[in-house]
Design an enzyme around this catalytic site. Structure first.
Site, PDB file in Angstrom:
ATOM      1  N   GLY A 118       0.077   7.828   9.448  1.00  0.00           N
ATOM      2  CA  GLY A 118      -0.126   7.834   7.992  1.00  0.00           C
ATOM      3  C   GLY A 118      -1.516   7.325   7.629  1.00  0.00           C
ATOM      4  CD  GLN A 119      -4.340   5.883   2.269  1.00  0.00           C
ATOM      5  OE1 GLN A 119      -5.041   6.588   1.566  1.00  0.00           O
ATOM      6  NE2 GLN A 119      -3.573   4.921   1.763  1.00  0.00           N
TER       7      GLN A 119
ATOM      8  CB  THR B  45       5.271  -0.898  -2.694  1.00  0.00           C
ATOM      9  OG1 THR B  45       4.837  -0.208  -3.865  1.00  0.00           O
ATOM     10  CG2 THR B  45       6.795  -0.807  -2.670  1.00  0.00           C
TER      11      THR B  45
ATOM     12  CD  GLU C  26       6.309   2.576  -7.884  1.00  0.00           C
ATOM     13  OE1 GLU C  26       7.429   2.874  -8.311  1.00  0.00           O
ATOM     14  OE2 GLU C  26       5.263   2.752  -8.529  1.00  0.00           O
TER      15      GLU C  26
ATOM     16  CE1 TYR D 227       7.963   3.952  -0.927  1.00  0.00           C
ATOM     17  CE2 TYR D 227       7.269   2.956  -2.995  1.00  0.00           C
ATOM     18  CZ  TYR D 227       7.081   3.171  -1.646  1.00  0.00           C
ATOM     19  OH  TYR D 227       6.000   2.592  -1.013  1.00  0.00           O
TER      20      TYR D 227
ATOM     21  CE  LYS E  72       8.149   0.950   1.161  1.00  0.00           C
ATOM     22  NZ  LYS E  72       7.640   0.658   2.515  1.00  0.00           N
TER      23      LYS E  72
HETATM   24  P1  NAP Z   1       1.965   7.690   4.448  1.00  0.00           P
HETATM   25  O1  NAP Z   1       0.558   8.169   4.553  1.00  0.00           O
HETATM   26  O2  NAP Z   1       2.948   8.482   3.663  1.00  0.00           O
HETATM   27  O3  NAP Z   1       2.510   7.518   5.941  1.00  0.00           O
HETATM   28  C1  NAP Z   1       3.859   7.331   6.218  1.00  0.00           C
HETATM   29  C2  NAP Z   1       4.051   7.247   7.721  1.00  0.00           C
HETATM   30  O4  NAP Z   1       5.453   7.078   8.003  1.00  0.00           O
HETATM   31  C3  NAP Z   1       3.609   8.499   8.492  1.00  0.00           C
HETATM   32  O5  NAP Z   1       3.057   8.089   9.719  1.00  0.00           O
HETATM   33  C4  NAP Z   1       4.928   9.222   8.734  1.00  0.00           C
HETATM   34  O6  NAP Z   1       4.923  10.100   9.842  1.00  0.00           O
HETATM   35  C5  NAP Z   1       5.835   8.015   9.007  1.00  0.00           C
HETATM   36  N1  NAP Z   1       7.256   8.325   8.845  1.00  0.00           N
HETATM   37  C6  NAP Z   1       7.893   8.770   7.734  1.00  0.00           C
HETATM   38  N2  NAP Z   1       9.202   8.910   7.977  1.00  0.00           N
HETATM   39  C7  NAP Z   1       9.410   8.554   9.259  1.00  0.00           C
HETATM   40  C8  NAP Z   1      10.548   8.498  10.094  1.00  0.00           C
HETATM   41  N3  NAP Z   1      11.749   8.846   9.648  1.00  0.00           N
HETATM   42  N4  NAP Z   1      10.391   8.073  11.360  1.00  0.00           N
HETATM   43  C9  NAP Z   1       9.184   7.716  11.843  1.00  0.00           C
HETATM   44  N5  NAP Z   1       8.047   7.756  11.092  1.00  0.00           N
HETATM   45  C10 NAP Z   1       8.167   8.177   9.826  1.00  0.00           C
HETATM   46  O7  NAP Z   1       2.006   6.214   3.852  1.00  0.00           O
HETATM   47  P2  NAP Z   1       0.810   5.143   3.678  1.00  0.00           P
HETATM   48  O8  NAP Z   1       0.099   5.421   2.400  1.00  0.00           O
HETATM   49  O9  NAP Z   1       0.046   5.020   4.932  1.00  0.00           O
HETATM   50  O10 NAP Z   1       1.650   3.808   3.430  1.00  0.00           O
HETATM   51  C11 NAP Z   1       2.117   3.018   4.516  1.00  0.00           C
HETATM   52  C12 NAP Z   1       3.304   2.184   4.057  1.00  0.00           C
HETATM   53  O11 NAP Z   1       2.902   1.348   2.976  1.00  0.00           O
HETATM   54  C13 NAP Z   1       4.487   2.982   3.546  1.00  0.00           C
HETATM   55  O12 NAP Z   1       5.659   2.305   3.910  1.00  0.00           O
HETATM   56  C14 NAP Z   1       4.328   2.962   2.037  1.00  0.00           C
HETATM   57  O13 NAP Z   1       5.588   3.102   1.414  1.00  0.00           O
HETATM   58  C15 NAP Z   1       3.730   1.592   1.835  1.00  0.00           C
HETATM   59  N6  NAP Z   1       2.852   1.449   0.676  1.00  0.00           N
HETATM   60  C16 NAP Z   1       1.826   2.326   0.479  1.00  0.00           C
HETATM   61  C17 NAP Z   1       0.985   2.154  -0.611  1.00  0.00           C
HETATM   62  C18 NAP Z   1      -0.185   3.072  -0.856  1.00  0.00           C
HETATM   63  O14 NAP Z   1      -0.742   3.020  -1.958  1.00  0.00           O
HETATM   64  N7  NAP Z   1      -0.604   3.860   0.119  1.00  0.00           N
HETATM   65  C19 NAP Z   1       1.186   1.058  -1.473  1.00  0.00           C
HETATM   66  C20 NAP Z   1       2.223   0.184  -1.213  1.00  0.00           C
HETATM   67  C21 NAP Z   1       3.042   0.372  -0.132  1.00  0.00           C
HETATM   68  P3  NAP Z   1       4.437  11.634   9.706  1.00  0.00           P
HETATM   69  O15 NAP Z   1       2.942  11.602   9.834  1.00  0.00           O
HETATM   70  O16 NAP Z   1       5.124  12.284  10.855  1.00  0.00           O
HETATM   71  O17 NAP Z   1       4.884  12.133   8.368  1.00  0.00           O
HETATM   72  O1  F7E Z   2       1.170   8.671  -8.667  1.00  0.00           O
HETATM   73  C1  F7E Z   2       0.927  10.191 -12.009  1.00  0.00           C
HETATM   74  C2  F7E Z   2       2.292   9.750 -11.520  1.00  0.00           C
HETATM   75  O2  F7E Z   2       2.055   9.708  -6.583  1.00  0.00           O
HETATM   76  C3  F7E Z   2       0.360   7.848  -9.467  1.00  0.00           C
HETATM   77  C4  F7E Z   2       2.581   5.430  -3.222  1.00  0.00           C
HETATM   78  O3  F7E Z   2       1.626   5.136  -2.240  1.00  0.00           O
HETATM   79  O4  F7E Z   2       1.617   3.858  -4.772  1.00  0.00           O
HETATM   80  C5  F7E Z   2       1.963   5.229  -4.599  1.00  0.00           C
HETATM   81  O5  F7E Z   2       2.916   5.637  -5.582  1.00  0.00           O
HETATM   82  C6  F7E Z   2       0.562   8.173 -10.921  1.00  0.00           C
HETATM   83  C7  F7E Z   2       2.035   8.255 -11.340  1.00  0.00           C
HETATM   84  O6  F7E Z   2       1.353   7.266  -6.622  1.00  0.00           O
HETATM   85  C8  F7E Z   2       0.532  13.654 -11.008  1.00  0.00           C
HETATM   86  O7  F7E Z   2       3.288  10.052 -12.479  1.00  0.00           O
HETATM   87  C9  F7E Z   2       0.249  12.474 -12.812  1.00  0.00           C
HETATM   88  O8  F7E Z   2       2.206   7.601 -12.572  1.00  0.00           O
HETATM   89  O9  F7E Z   2      -0.359   9.004  -6.675  1.00  0.00           O
HETATM   90  P1  F7E Z   2       1.034   8.752  -7.079  1.00  0.00           P
HETATM   91  P2  F7E Z   2       2.521   6.231  -7.007  1.00  0.00           P
HETATM   92  O10 F7E Z   2       3.689   6.893  -7.554  1.00  0.00           O
HETATM   93  O11 F7E Z   2       1.908   5.157  -7.856  1.00  0.00           O
HETATM   94  C10 F7E Z   2       2.708   2.925  -4.675  1.00  0.00           C
HETATM   95  C11 F7E Z   2       2.145   1.533  -4.825  1.00  0.00           C
HETATM   96  C12 F7E Z   2       3.511   3.120  -3.438  1.00  0.00           C
HETATM   97  O12 F7E Z   2       4.076   2.189  -2.895  1.00  0.00           O
HETATM   98  C13 F7E Z   2       3.796   4.518  -3.038  1.00  0.00           C
HETATM   99  O13 F7E Z   2       4.168   4.582  -1.661  1.00  0.00           O
HETATM  100  O14 F7E Z   2       0.027   9.468 -11.189  1.00  0.00           O
HETATM  101  N1  F7E Z   2       0.680  11.625 -11.846  1.00  0.00           N
HETATM  102  N2  F7E Z   2       0.154  13.720 -12.329  1.00  0.00           N
HETATM  103  C14 F7E Z   2       0.856  12.326 -10.710  1.00  0.00           C
HETATM  104  N3  F7E Z   2       1.258  11.938  -9.477  1.00  0.00           N
HETATM  105  C15 F7E Z   2       1.326  12.884  -8.517  1.00  0.00           C
HETATM  106  N4  F7E Z   2       1.701  12.530  -7.266  1.00  0.00           N
HETATM  107  N5  F7E Z   2       1.031  14.212  -8.778  1.00  0.00           N
HETATM  108  C16 F7E Z   2       0.622  14.646 -10.009  1.00  0.00           C
HETATM  109  O15 F7E Z   2       0.352  15.816 -10.220  1.00  0.00           O
END
Ligand code: NAP
Ligand code: F7E
Length: 331
Positions: free
Chosen positions: A13-14, A132, A134, A156, A160
């Site tokens: 993932g990212q 998160t 969230e 979600y 969490k």
């Molecule tokens: P991401 O890009 O969506 O990556 C998710 C990872 O989880 C990928 O490596 C994916 O594998 C793996 N995965 C999903 N389902 C799985 C399963 N059933 N078994 C094994 N691996 C699985 O997420 P991220 O942005 O890096 O975020 C990392 C973590 O931080 C997540 O838990 C997310 O909820 C949390 N988080 C993210 C943010 C944010 O803004 N990015 C903020 C707060 C919390 P594949 O590559 O095979 O799909």
């Molecule tokens: O949406 C609005 C949407 O999907 C941000 C995950 O990493 O951060 C992420 O969750 C905002 C929302 O991120 C579109 O409604 C408008 O209000 O980029 P997002 P998220 O939902 O905030 C949290 C912290 C996590 O933990 C999660 O894993 O943007 N929005 N138009 C849209 N969002 C999407 N995806 N697509 C649209 O077209």
């Protein structure tokens, strides 16, 4: 022989990909769990996997799935990590309304499975849980701190919140070293394409090069606290280096609307955004969290972490990366 051994769920993932680069630079042996996919290309870590000096020497991949406890247990035993970074799971909030059961299994129950494996096999392992903003959902106060009540507004967020509280319970009940990183949105050129920042950055670049004609979005007024993923993985690492396990909010403290992001992205490519952006309520969520802005005072004071760069720099970095990708494909 590397001294520190990290096991990462979600390495593809990212965050997993940036964290892997950071840990390799710091001399760790890094083991990642990958699930079986029909396509062997794992774009975010492919450069590491193709590097003969790294792959098989300090970076190792293991097949596993969050639903497969037997395999997780075996991998954990064989790897013997000193640090476990649990990042895997379905992470799209909007999609969690469409696939709630698998989202809750991955974001909630899988954390319990891993906590139990650590409790049974090696309770001294340092465990990072990817919590998160969230969890705060319809937040009772703004900005939010580690003490703010959990009021999630999506499947979600609920899963969490469950996992975050479990992590606390395991820390308090069994003395385990478990940290919750309560991370606000963090973005990068490696962000998944269906998250709003990447979607906007990609569209702005493609429209500017004549590859797309418009960008269809949901709620433009929605606000988020957006930081840089590369900085946030440093915060994740720092949490496990501290003497005592704890929970930390990781955020910039600034909120911007989706509209602000769109304006800034189209400015980078010098185009009038209003001409190209269309609204489709199909992208709206049944309910949105409100007032999500984090107060990162605790991590700033305790671990000396702070975010780098401005919102405008983040947007520019993402749009320029998209333009570069298009130019590379052309040449
Ligand atoms: P991401 O890009 O969506 O990556 C998710 C990872 O989880 C990928 O490596 C994916 O594998 C793996 N995965 C999903 N389902 C799985 C399963 N059933 N078994 C094994 N691996 C699985 O997420 P991220 O942005 O890096 O975020 C990392 C973590 O931080 C997540 O838990 C997310 O909820 C949390 N988080 C993210 C943010 C944010 O803004 N990015 C903020 C707060 C919390 P594949 O590559 O095979 O799909
Ligand atoms: O949406 C609005 C949407 O999907 C941000 C995950 O990493 O951060 C992420 O969750 C905002 C929302 O991120 C579109 O409604 C408008 O209000 O980029 P997002 P998220 O939902 O905030 C949290 C912290 C996590 O933990 C999660 O894993 O943007 N929005 N138009 C849209 N969002 C999407 N995806 N697509 C649209 O077209």
């Amino acid at each position: 022989m590397a001294e520190k051994i990290a096991l990462i769920t979600g390495i593809t993932g990212q965050d997993g990909s940036y964290l892997t680069e950071l840990l390799l630079q710091k001399g760790y042996a890094v083991h990642g769990i990958v699930r079986r996919t029909s396509n062997l290309l794992r774009s975010r870590i492919e450069h590491l996997r193709r590097d003969a000096k790294i792959y098989g020497k300090t970076l190792f991949l293991h097949y596993g799935d969050l639903s497969d406890t037997t395999t997780l247990r075996r991998i954990f035993r064989e790897v013997g990590p000193s640090e476990l970074y649990h990042l895997a799971g379905q992470s799209h909030v909007g999609l969690s309304f469409e696939i709630p059961e698998s989202t809750c299994d991955e974001a909630g129950m899988a954390t319990l499975r891993l906590l139990e494996i650590v409790r049974d096999q090696s309770p001294s392992v340092k465990f990072y849980h990817a919590s998160t903003s969230e969890i705060f959902g319809n937040a009772s106060e703004s900005p939010q701190t580690e003490e703010t009540a959990m009021r999630p507004t999506s499947p979600y967020g609920c899963a969490k919140a469950f996992a975050t509280q479990l992590a606390r319970v395991y820390r308090q009940s069994y003395g385990m070293f478990v940290c919750n990183g309560i991370l606000y949105n963090h973005e990068s050129p490696r962000r998944g394409e269906n998250f709003v920042t990447r979607k906007v950055a990609r569209a702005a670049a493609r429209i500017s090069r004549g590859l797309d004609v418009d960008l269809v979005l949901g709620n433009l007024e929605s606000k988020r606290d957006w930081g840089r993923a590369q900085d946030y993985v440093v915060a994740i690492w720092l949490m496990l280096q501290h003497g005592k396990p704890d929970d930390y909010v990781v955020a910039t403290g600034e909120a911007h609307s989706v509209r602000d992001f769109v304006e800034a992205a189209f400015k980078v490519v010098d185009l009038p955004w209003k001409k190209y952006v269309k609204r489709d309520p199909a992208f709206d969520r049944p309910i949105e969290p409100t007032r999500l802005v984090g107060c990162a005072d605790k991590i700033r004071k305790t671990l000396a972490w702070k975010p780098n760069g401005s919102f405008e720099q983040l947007v520019r970095e993402m749009v320029e990366a998209e333009v570069e990708t298009i130019e590379k494909l052309k040449s």
